[in-house]
Design a protein around this motif. Structure first.
Motif, PDB file in Angstrom:
ATOM      1  N   CYS A  29      62.051  31.643 -53.239  1.00  0.00           N
ATOM      2  CA  CYS A  29      61.538  29.968 -53.772  1.00  0.00           C
ATOM      3  C   CYS A  29      62.781  29.403 -53.784  1.00  0.00           C
ATOM      4  N   ARG A  30      62.035  27.679 -53.548  1.00  0.00           N
ATOM      5  CA  ARG A  30      62.347  26.703 -53.019  1.00  0.00           C
ATOM      6  C   ARG A  30      63.925  26.507 -54.609  1.00  0.00           C
ATOM      7  N   GLN A  31      63.128  26.508 -55.880  1.00  0.00           N
ATOM      8  CA  GLN A  31      64.469  26.153 -57.252  1.00  0.00           C
ATOM      9  C   GLN A  31      65.460  27.356 -56.342  1.00  0.00           C
ATOM     10  N   ALA A  64      59.424  27.383 -63.611  1.00  0.00           N
ATOM     11  CA  ALA A  64      59.392  27.925 -62.252  1.00  0.00           C
ATOM     12  C   ALA A  64      58.607  27.719 -62.136  1.00  0.00           C
ATOM     13  N   ALA A  65      57.589  28.021 -60.260  1.00  0.00           N
ATOM     14  CA  ALA A  65      56.449  28.289 -59.918  1.00  0.00           C
ATOM     15  C   ALA A  65      55.462  29.725 -59.955  1.00  0.00           C
ATOM     16  N   SER A  66      56.307  30.135 -61.377  1.00  0.00           N
ATOM     17  CA  SER A  66      56.061  31.456 -61.885  1.00  0.00           C
ATOM     18  C   SER A  66      55.402  31.089 -63.741  1.00  0.00           C
ATOM     19  N   GLY A  67      55.621  30.115 -63.426  1.00  0.00           N
ATOM     20  CA  GLY A  67      54.818  29.364 -65.247  1.00  0.00           C
ATOM     21  C   GLY A  67      55.540  29.769 -66.161  1.00  0.00           C
ATOM     22  N   TRP A 113      59.331  35.853 -53.462  1.00  0.00           N
ATOM     23  CA  TRP A 113      58.281  34.387 -53.015  1.00  0.00           C
ATOM     24  C   TRP A 113      58.933  34.933 -51.386  1.00  0.00           C
ATOM     25  N   GLU A 116      57.486  31.228 -49.948  1.00  0.00           N
ATOM     26  CA  GLU A 116      58.025  30.146 -49.592  1.00  0.00           C
ATOM     27  C   GLU A 116      59.478  30.229 -48.878  1.00  0.00           C
ATOM     28  N   GLN A 132      54.675  36.095 -53.616  1.00  0.00           N
ATOM     29  CA  GLN A 132      55.376  35.187 -54.587  1.00  0.00           C
ATOM     30  C   GLN A 132      55.717  36.147 -56.150  1.00  0.00           C
ATOM     31  N   GLN A 133      55.177  36.025 -57.406  1.00  0.00           N
ATOM     32  CA  GLN A 133      56.304  36.354 -58.664  1.00  0.00           C
ATOM     33  C   GLN A 133      55.499  38.200 -58.459  1.00  0.00           C
TER      34      GLN A 133
END
Length: 143
Positions: A29-31, A64-67, A113, A116, A132-133
């Protein structure tokens, strides 16, 4: 019994980890790529109660993108990121491979992820992969 030890670059924060990781992952992931300096973050997730941390930590939390809210802890002196924890899995604490003393013999078995990941990313085809997640890991027993 301590299975693994670790520390930040300056040694002001140390870790003692009991038992084996519940899972090992490589996150694209980007983060995580920002924290890792461009490549993936390689992590071992252990039961939260199996990780003892000594020394002062600073933290940063974000959605996070996962929420989920992800909190990352790092050494305020040298800036090395040591651990992270998702609000969805408070029973697990993620420890960055780079913070674990060598030789630890751990390697990621799952890449997450991957949607990404940059186009130049090399992801081991033998690893399980999630765009993703991934689904939550199974419950962790104290055994």
């Amino acid at each position: 019994m301590t299975a693994y030890t670790g520390r930040c670059a300056c040694g002001q924060v140390t870790l003692a980890m009991a038992g084996e990781p519940v899972l090992t992952r490589q996150c694209w992931c980007r983060q995580c790529r920002q924290v890792a300096g461009g490549g993936p973050a390689n992590n071992a997730a252990l039961r939260t109660e199996d990780v003892a941390i000594a020394g002062q930590l600073a933290s940063h939390a974000y959605l996070a993108a996962s929420g989920n809210t992800l909190t990352q802890w790092f050494c305020p002196s040298c800036g090395v990121h040591l651990t992270a924890q998702s609000s969805a899995r408070p029973h697990l604490l993620t420890v960055r491979f780079g913070a674990i003393d060598e030789p630890h013999g751990l390697k990621p078995d799952t890449a997450i992820w991957t949607d990404e990941a940059p186009e130049w990313a090399v992801i081991d085809a033998e690893m399980a992969q999630f765009p993703q997640q991934p689904p939550a890991p199974p419950p962790v027993s104290a055994d």
